[in-house]
Design a protein around this motif. Structure first.
Motif, PDB file in Angstrom:
ATOM      1  N   VAL A  32       0.841  -1.202   0.000  1.00  0.00           N
ATOM      2  CA  VAL A  32       0.000   0.000   0.000  1.00  0.00           C
ATOM      3  C   VAL A  32       0.876   1.251   0.000  1.00  0.00           C
ATOM      4  CG1 VAL A  32      -1.725   1.314   1.308  1.00  0.00           C
ATOM      5  CG2 VAL A  32      -1.871  -1.188   1.193  1.00  0.00           C
ATOM      6  N   LEU A  33       1.898   1.247   0.850  1.00  0.00           N
ATOM      7  CA  LEU A  33       2.809   2.392   0.937  1.00  0.00           C
ATOM      8  C   LEU A  33       3.582   2.571  -0.368  1.00  0.00           C
ATOM      9  CD1 LEU A  33       3.648   4.484   3.086  1.00  0.00           C
ATOM     10  CD2 LEU A  33       5.566   2.986   3.672  1.00  0.00           C
ATOM     11  N   ALA A  34       3.929   1.459  -1.011  1.00  0.00           N
ATOM     12  CA  ALA A  34       4.671   1.523  -2.270  1.00  0.00           C
ATOM     13  C   ALA A  34       3.837   2.172  -3.369  1.00  0.00           C
ATOM     14  CB  ALA A  34       5.108   0.120  -2.693  1.00  0.00           C
ATOM     15  N   PHE A  35       2.550   1.825  -3.450  1.00  0.00           N
ATOM     16  CA  PHE A  35       1.699   2.442  -4.464  1.00  0.00           C
ATOM     17  C   PHE A  35       1.531   3.936  -4.211  1.00  0.00           C
ATOM     18  CE2 PHE A  35       0.123  -1.852  -5.680  1.00  0.00           C
ATOM     19  CZ  PHE A  35       0.260  -1.710  -7.056  1.00  0.00           C
ATOM     20  N   GLU A  36       1.413   4.327  -2.936  1.00  0.00           N
ATOM     21  CA  GLU A  36       1.347   5.759  -2.640  1.00  0.00           C
ATOM     22  C   GLU A  36       2.617   6.459  -3.112  1.00  0.00           C
ATOM     23  OE1 GLU A  36       1.099   8.975   1.057  1.00  0.00           O
ATOM     24  OE2 GLU A  36       1.361   6.840   1.473  1.00  0.00           O
ATOM     25  N   ALA A  37       3.772   5.830  -2.832  1.00  0.00           N
ATOM     26  CA  ALA A  37       5.047   6.420  -3.228  1.00  0.00           C
ATOM     27  C   ALA A  37       5.169   6.521  -4.744  1.00  0.00           C
ATOM     28  CB  ALA A  37       6.192   5.574  -2.667  1.00  0.00           C
ATOM     29  N   LEU A  38       4.790   5.463  -5.442  1.00  0.00           N
ATOM     30  CA  LEU A  38       4.938   5.431  -6.898  1.00  0.00           C
ATOM     31  C   LEU A  38       4.017   6.428  -7.588  1.00  0.00           C
ATOM     32  CD1 LEU A  38       6.372   4.089  -9.253  1.00  0.00           C
ATOM     33  CD2 LEU A  38       4.647   2.279  -9.215  1.00  0.00           C
ATOM     34  N   LEU A  39       2.822   6.611  -7.055  1.00  0.00           N
ATOM     35  CA  LEU A  39       1.896   7.578  -7.643  1.00  0.00           C
ATOM     36  C   LEU A  39       2.357   9.016  -7.420  1.00  0.00           C
ATOM     37  CD1 LEU A  39      -1.498   5.871  -6.743  1.00  0.00           C
ATOM     38  CD2 LEU A  39      -0.518   6.163  -9.037  1.00  0.00           C
ATOM     39  N   LYS A  40       3.142   9.241  -6.368  1.00  0.00           N
ATOM     40  CA  LYS A  40       3.648  10.589  -6.106  1.00  0.00           C
ATOM     41  C   LYS A  40       4.921  10.893  -6.881  1.00  0.00           C
ATOM     42  CE  LYS A  40       1.606  11.471  -1.566  1.00  0.00           C
ATOM     43  NZ  LYS A  40       1.842  11.814  -0.155  1.00  0.00           N
ATOM     44  N   LEU A  41       5.724   9.864  -7.130  1.00  0.00           N
ATOM     45  CA  LEU A  41       6.966  10.051  -7.878  1.00  0.00           C
ATOM     46  C   LEU A  41       7.320   8.753  -8.585  1.00  0.00           C
ATOM     47  CD1 LEU A  41       9.649  11.693  -8.475  1.00  0.00           C
ATOM     48  CD2 LEU A  41      10.606  10.391  -6.547  1.00  0.00           C
ATOM     49  N   GLN A  42       7.615   8.838  -9.881  1.00  0.00           N
ATOM     50  CA  GLN A  42       8.001   7.673 -10.670  1.00  0.00           C
ATOM     51  C   GLN A  42       9.496   7.764 -10.984  1.00  0.00           C
ATOM     52  OE1 GLN A  42       5.371   9.866 -12.074  1.00  0.00           O
ATOM     53  NE2 GLN A  42       4.166   8.875 -10.492  1.00  0.00           N
ATOM     54  N   PRO A  43      10.339   7.126 -10.189  1.00  0.00           N
ATOM     55  CA  PRO A  43      11.785   7.229 -10.412  1.00  0.00           C
ATOM     56  C   PRO A  43      12.256   6.284 -11.514  1.00  0.00           C
ATOM     57  CG  PRO A  43      11.373   5.813  -8.549  1.00  0.00           C
ATOM     58  CD  PRO A  43      10.021   6.283  -9.019  1.00  0.00           C
ATOM     59  N   ASP A  44      13.480   6.494 -11.966  1.00  0.00           N
ATOM     60  CA  ASP A  44      14.115   5.561 -12.895  1.00  0.00           C
ATOM     61  C   ASP A  44      14.791   4.430 -12.128  1.00  0.00           C
ATOM     62  OD1 ASP A  44      13.666   7.148 -15.388  1.00  0.00           O
ATOM     63  OD2 ASP A  44      14.906   8.597 -14.309  1.00  0.00           O
ATOM     64  N   VAL A  45      15.336   4.787 -10.969  1.00  0.00           N
ATOM     65  CA  VAL A  45      16.017   3.810 -10.113  1.00  0.00           C
ATOM     66  C   VAL A  45      15.402   3.876  -8.729  1.00  0.00           C
ATOM     67  CG1 VAL A  45      18.212   3.124  -9.073  1.00  0.00           C
ATOM     68  CG2 VAL A  45      18.164   4.001 -11.416  1.00  0.00           C
ATOM     69  N   PHE A  46      15.033   2.724  -8.213  1.00  0.00           N
ATOM     70  CA  PHE A  46      14.425   2.617  -6.886  1.00  0.00           C
ATOM     71  C   PHE A  46      15.381   1.831  -5.989  1.00  0.00           C
ATOM     72  CE2 PHE A  46      12.010  -0.093  -3.919  1.00  0.00           C
ATOM     73  CZ  PHE A  46      11.289   0.855  -3.217  1.00  0.00           C
ATOM     74  N   ILE A  47      15.748   2.431  -4.843  1.00  0.00           N
ATOM     75  CA  ILE A  47      16.684   1.782  -3.919  1.00  0.00           C
ATOM     76  C   ILE A  47      16.029   1.699  -2.546  1.00  0.00           C
ATOM     77  CG2 ILE A  47      18.981   1.831  -2.877  1.00  0.00           C
ATOM     78  CD1 ILE A  47      19.899   3.572  -5.221  1.00  0.00           C
ATOM     79  N   ASP A  48      15.822   0.478  -2.085  1.00  0.00           N
ATOM     80  CA  ASP A  48      15.244   0.250  -0.762  1.00  0.00           C
ATOM     81  C   ASP A  48      16.372   0.039   0.235  1.00  0.00           C
ATOM     82  OD1 ASP A  48      13.582  -0.621   1.419  1.00  0.00           O
ATOM     83  OD2 ASP A  48      14.104  -2.680   0.853  1.00  0.00           O
ATOM     84  N   THR A  49      16.384   0.810   1.306  1.00  0.00           N
ATOM     85  CA  THR A  49      17.436   0.677   2.314  1.00  0.00           C
ATOM     86  C   THR A  49      16.871   0.274   3.677  1.00  0.00           C
ATOM     87  OG1 THR A  49      17.322   3.100   2.516  1.00  0.00           O
ATOM     88  CG2 THR A  49      19.169   2.188   1.283  1.00  0.00           C
ATOM     89  N   MET A  50      15.628  -0.237   3.687  1.00  0.00           N
ATOM     90  CA  MET A  50      15.028  -0.672   4.953  1.00  0.00           C
ATOM     91  C   MET A  50      14.589  -2.128   4.950  1.00  0.00           C
ATOM     92  SD  MET A  50      12.897   2.290   6.944  1.00  0.00           S
ATOM     93  CE  MET A  50      12.821   1.218   8.359  1.00  0.00           C
TER      94      MET A  50
END
Length: 478
Positions: free
Chosen positions: A142-160
């Motif tokens: 759910v949090l990922a979809f909120e993030a993606l709808l607000k910003l569509q990056p070219d590179v996604f890096i998860d550090t958690m």
């Protein structure tokens, strides 16, 4: 008369309708995200986004985040850098100021943009009293979809370590996926603890005592580990922080060809230059514990070790009166603050209130003073994935006593004669015995341990981290 054939047809129709509807929504959502990306005016600039909902927490994971960001900004000019965060109560300037204050680093604020997420509550453990792993993982989608709808990056890096976000950004966002995994969401060690019916912070008493509940939890863990492996394989490059984490991730995700061991950045250069103010003949001998106030850090074991130590030193009351356990850590939320209060109550219950001091969210300068005044370091987390605070204590010249498991055992502390740089312990009595040994060692013997410890930590420096991080991330950046 009830017609089973009609009932089956109705179920089939409803299932088909829902499946087609869900597929249509997914296709439309993916097209919407692609359309939003095409509207960008800076198509020649690569957008890199870090997913770290608790970026203002001030722990070891946040040190990794900010050092990684600094490394990318120094290496690449034609990028825009974003941080997905759920810290709604903190302004960008406040977050960066805390990062610089806590970790003694400088960041280019003009090149960092924060994307605020309002659904972080979906990944908080308190929301899911049962099936916590599954609840948090689904909440991260759910949090990922909120993030993606607000910003569509070219590179996604998860550090958690939110692996369930990877398919969202890979399939809907069309992003290249990188991750830095501090510890696996589930591990074979967790499964073994459930199988042995051991009661821990993530295996409650009523489950441990009930064979049927234990069987159900084992099935649940095994199914979850299969799904966890699938989502993890969506990452294009995988970084892990220790040998222990590496072994588990390769076993669960089956990605040895794209897994890189990159030890987390530790402030070893400055800490090695610290001049110790501790004197073995002074009126006070400080045992220092550094770590966030989280249940897995096992602060109660530290208090129990002090209780056992008092028994071991029963005939040396003068020495006991000189000892003080100083517990320094950060609190993320109200739950952590309640945990500190519970530890203070436990200290009183064990009659240790005059021998234990708690400090919360101290600035970096004050932490340095704690390192200078302390003689012994203490770390009690079982299967600590790495142990940044263990390395920091060793670099500062403390004699470290850590848990005989995880990163401290496999990567950091050596106990063999001739090359000893610290101590490893398992239970409260074992910890007390190690501390007593340090107290009764000759000054020369303790000095050799400190020298060996300080000489061993250069491989965990920020410079080594940045080099390893850039090498691992380059396939999805170039």
């Amino acid at each position: 008369m009830f017609c089973w054939c009609s009932f089956v047809y109705v179920l089939f129709f409803l299932g088909s309708f829902l499946s087609i509807g869900l597929l249509t929504v997914c296709v439309l959502l993916r097209q919407l995200i692609k359309f939003q990306r095409r509207k960008r005016t800076d198509q020649n600039v690569k957008h890199v986004a870090f997913f770290h909902p608790y970026c203002n927490a001030g722990g070891g994971g946040e040190r990794v985040l900010w050092c990684a960001i600094r490394a990318l900004l120094n290496r690449y000019e034609n990028i825009k850098l974003f941080v997905y965060t759920g810290d709604l109560d903190a302004k960008p300037a406040e977050i960066l100021a805390k990062a610089e204050r806590s970790f003694n680093l400088t960041l280019d604020a003009e090149r960092i943009t924060f994307v605020y997420l309002r659904k972080r509550c979906w990944v908080e453990a308190a929301r899911y009293p049962h099936f916590t792993l599954l609840g948090q993982s689904l909440g991260s989608i759910v949090l990922a979809f909120e993030a993606l709808l607000k910003l569509q990056p070219d590179v996604f890096i998860d550090t958690m370590g939110y692996a369930f976000t990877y398919p969202v950004f890979a399939y809907f966002g069309g992003c290249k996926i990188g991750c830095y995994t501090h510890y696996p969401t589930i591990s074979t060690d967790m499964l073994r603890r459930v199988q042995s019916q051991s009661q821990t912070y993530n295996n409650r008493g009523y489950v441990a005592k009930n064979p049927f509940a234990t069987w159900l939890k084992i099935v649940y863990y095994r199914l979850f580990s299969r799904i966890y492996g699938w989502v993890g394989r969506c990452a294009d490059t995988v970084m892990v922080n220790s040998s222990w984490t590496e072994n588990h991730i390769i076993s669960l995700w089956d990605v040895p060809y794209k897994t890189h061991r990159v030890y987390p950045p530790c402030e070893v250069s400055q800490l090695k230059r610290l001049e110790s103010l501790a004197d073995e003949n002074s009126d006070q001998i400080i045992i220092l514990s550094v770590g966030q106030y989280r249940p897995e850090k096992d602060h109660p074991l530290q208090l129990q070790a002090m209780y056992e130590l008092r028994t071991l030193l029963n005939n040396d009351e003068a020495l006991w009166n000189r000892l003080k356990l100083l517990i320094v850590g950060s609190c993320r939320d109200e739950e952590d603050r309640v945990r500190v209060k519970n530890m203070q109550d436990l200290a009183k219950h064990l009659s240790l209130e005059n021998s234990v001091e708690f400090r919360v969210n101290v600035p970096y300068r004050e932490l340095l003073q704690c390192y200078q005044r302390a003689t012994i370091g203490l770390h009690c987390m079982w299967n600590e994935h790495f142990g940044i605070s263990v390395v920091d204590c060793m670099a500062a010249g403390l004699i470290m006593v850590a848990n005989r498991s995880g990163g401290p055992l496999m990567d950091i502390i050596e106990t063999s004669e001739g090359s000893q740089n610290g101590y490893l312990a398992y239970d409260s009595y074992d910890y007390a015995r190690c501390i007593a040994n340090i107290l009764y060692n000759t000054p020369e013997y303790n000095a050799r341990i400190r020298e060996a410890a300080r000489a061993s930590v250069d491989r965990f420096s920020e410079k080594e981290f940045e080099s390893g991080f850039l090498r691992a991330i380059s396939p999805i950046m170039d």
